[in-house]
Enzyme design. Structure first.
Site, PDB file in Angstrom:
ATOM      1  N   ARG A  16      -9.721   0.629 -11.072  1.00 21.61           N
ATOM      2  CA  ARG A  16      -8.742   1.681 -10.884  1.00 21.61           C
ATOM      3  C   ARG A  16      -7.858   1.305  -9.712  1.00 21.61           C
ATOM      4  O   ARG A  16      -8.345   1.032  -8.614  1.00 21.61           O
ATOM      5  CB  ARG A  16      -9.493   2.977 -10.593  1.00 21.61           C
ATOM      6  CG  ARG A  16      -8.597   4.156 -10.366  1.00 21.61           C
ATOM      7  CD  ARG A  16      -9.426   5.397 -10.149  1.00 21.61           C
ATOM      8  NE  ARG A  16      -8.545   6.509  -9.850  1.00 21.61           N
ATOM      9  CZ  ARG A  16      -8.896   7.775 -10.016  1.00 21.61           C
ATOM     10  NH1 ARG A  16     -10.103   8.076 -10.452  1.00 21.61           N
ATOM     11  NH2 ARG A  16      -8.059   8.735  -9.732  1.00 21.61           N
ATOM     12  N   ASP A  57      -4.462   2.532  -7.320  1.00 21.21           N
ATOM     13  CA  ASP A  57      -3.697   3.726  -6.956  1.00 21.21           C
ATOM     14  C   ASP A  57      -2.196   3.488  -7.064  1.00 21.21           C
ATOM     15  O   ASP A  57      -1.739   2.364  -7.239  1.00 21.21           O
ATOM     16  CB  ASP A  57      -4.030   4.123  -5.508  1.00 21.21           C
ATOM     17  CG  ASP A  57      -5.468   4.568  -5.362  1.00 21.21           C
ATOM     18  OD1 ASP A  57      -5.931   5.363  -6.188  1.00 21.21           O
ATOM     19  OD2 ASP A  57      -6.135   4.098  -4.416  1.00 21.21           O
ATOM     20  N   TYR A  78      -9.434  -8.961  -4.804  1.00 22.21           N
ATOM     21  CA  TYR A  78      -8.246  -8.272  -4.307  1.00 22.21           C
ATOM     22  C   TYR A  78      -7.612  -9.079  -3.186  1.00 22.21           C
ATOM     23  O   TYR A  78      -8.306  -9.774  -2.433  1.00 22.21           O
ATOM     24  CB  TYR A  78      -8.605  -6.886  -3.745  1.00 22.21           C
ATOM     25  CG  TYR A  78      -8.802  -5.810  -4.781  1.00 22.21           C
ATOM     26  CD1 TYR A  78      -7.719  -5.062  -5.228  1.00 22.21           C
ATOM     27  CD2 TYR A  78     -10.066  -5.534  -5.293  1.00 22.21           C
ATOM     28  CE1 TYR A  78      -7.891  -4.052  -6.174  1.00 22.21           C
ATOM     29  CE2 TYR A  78     -10.242  -4.523  -6.246  1.00 22.21           C
ATOM     30  CZ  TYR A  78      -9.145  -3.786  -6.676  1.00 22.21           C
ATOM     31  OH  TYR A  78      -9.312  -2.794  -7.605  1.00 22.21           O
ATOM     32  N   ARG A  85      -8.372  -0.800   1.093  1.00 22.38           N
ATOM     33  CA  ARG A  85      -7.364  -0.276   2.014  1.00 22.38           C
ATOM     34  C   ARG A  85      -7.990   0.272   3.293  1.00 22.38           C
ATOM     35  O   ARG A  85      -7.385   0.212   4.374  1.00 22.38           O
ATOM     36  CB  ARG A  85      -6.513   0.777   1.322  1.00 22.38           C
ATOM     37  CG  ARG A  85      -5.593   0.148   0.261  1.00 22.38           C
ATOM     38  CD  ARG A  85      -5.031   1.181  -0.705  1.00 22.38           C
ATOM     39  NE  ARG A  85      -4.326   2.236   0.002  1.00 22.38           N
ATOM     40  CZ  ARG A  85      -3.926   3.368  -0.570  1.00 22.38           C
ATOM     41  NH1 ARG A  85      -4.187   3.598  -1.852  1.00 22.38           N
ATOM     42  NH2 ARG A  85      -3.285   4.258   0.138  1.00 22.38           N
TER      43      ARG A  85
END
Lengths: 268, 268
Positions: free
Chosen positions: A68, A70, A128, A217
């Site tokens: 998922r 954002d 990531y 994050r």
């Protein structure tokens, strides 16, 4: 396409002989998307993909996504799959989806997967990357691609703090909604300076078997505090051990974040 | 900032002892701008800069730009200058403009120039770069940054055709509005393959003492016909000699084009 991905349907389908399972690798610019996952309002990757798929095949079905992301987060290698009765070839699927999808989403490749393949549950690793732009002045052409940092960063301290995240840990301190298990295995946590078109960037690379919501994050937000000398590198281990979200730094902005790739067992 | 640019005002000012001439190097993302030059409708670089300048200094004055760029064209090194009575230091000018300008425009540097300096007339060289993205499928993160080409290109033929443009020529065949003189000296016309984040790009670099309107994009449009084998490399010389716009190819899209730098005599 990688040959190892050319697995034909393996006959595990039980409810319809023609049913197959197709996976796609997606790239998207998250700037004008409200996220990967379907929502009642706003453009999502899932919504756009399902809409394009319905136009192509007539099938109104749910696609499964590996991870998922954002609003504002980009992807070079998101993976999604769908179980389908369509007779279209993979080449047709890819060409047609790229023609039907809006210009901020594209299918990089499409391949057959076993009928039991699940983009999310079958994944064994997600990679990531978070990009910081280390320039004195903001750079318009990079404003949606990297987070601008106009003060010097202590990269050695950041690398040290990141190193402590590698291995199996309870990452509850870095997850916004730590419902359910919060233990993850982190395979890589590094940072390096890279140069692009004369600009200085820092790439923070994180790979794990899974990530909690906002985990990358929040790690980056904490890392920036360490890079700016507001916290010591050694505090990262204390924050991790606390399993308390309040101990970590703020959630860094979304637009520096890229889902680079998702790995499945068959890919080796 | 380069020391050679730190020229103080040289006293040529005749109408007011405090008047100075300030030049800035501008970067912008042209995607949502209707061009560099002030227009009655739409956001322009000039309009935004003059508006920010008025807010900073109270002066409602016209800035002079080195080169005119169209809607969608980007700049890393556009140059503009203004004659001003402001007492603000260069550091304040740059910081304030970057705070007041919208996020798709930034001031990379600011420096003093002689009162006679004129961003357009004083320039002796402009460097442009045009980016092609050579990938089978479109790439969302590059859709406003490079022009997607999904077929192979004959780069050797393109390089040969470009080479014939170097030197002093009448470029009327490549100018949309060839009013006035159309002779320009081309210092560089090359192309090379570059790699960015695993993607294959072609950078076409053109430098000249000046460019006609749409000249780079018309050269690139013609070059793409040569790269696709629709025309021979040798035809570029014939098109140039014809001085007839109808002989050249179409105007290539704006979003692959970047004004990289502008050179002035004092910069060597």
């Amino acid at each position: 396409m990688d040959d190892t991905r050319q697995e034909a349907e393996d006959g595990e389908s039980s409810d319809a002989s023609e049913r197959r399972n197709i996976a796609v690798q997606l790239e998207y610019d998250g700037t004008r998307l409200v996220g990967s996952q379907w929502q009642t309002t706003g453009r999502t990757v899932q919504g756009e993909l399902e809409s394009a798929w319905q136009r192509l095949t007539g099938e109104q079905v749910r696609w499964t996504f590996a991870g998922r992301t954002d609003a504002g987060v980009h992807a070079c290698g998101q993976v999604a799959n769908v179980r389908t009765h369509t007779q279209h070839s993979l080449a047709t699927v890819q060409r047609a989806l790229n023609a039907l999808l809006p210009d901020d989403i594209a299918v990089r490749q499409a391949w057959h997967v076993p009928i039991t393949f699940h983009a999310r549950y079958s994944a064994v690793r997600r990679d990531y990357r978070y990009l910081l732009l280390l320039e004195r002045w903001r750079v318009p052409l990079w404003r949606y691609r990297a987070v601008h940092v106009d003060e010097p960063l202590d990269l050695a301290a950041m690398a040290e703090a990141l190193h402590g995240l590698e291995g199996e840990h309870d990452f509850a301190a870095f997850g916004s909604t730590p419902d359910g298990p919060t233990v993850r295995e982190c395979f890589r946590a590094t940072c390096e300076t890279i140069e692009r078109d004369g600009l200085r960037l820092v790439a923070i690379d994180l790979a794990a078997n899974g990530f909690l919501r906002h985990m990358v994050r929040t790690i980056v937000g904490t890392l920036l505090q360490i890079g700016h000398g507001k916290r010591a590198a050694a505090e990262m281990a204390d924050i991790l051990a606390s399993r308390d979200r309040a101990q970590a730094g703020p959630t860094a902005p979304p637009h520096g974040l890229y889902l680079m790739s998702v790995t499945y067992p068959a890919q080796g």
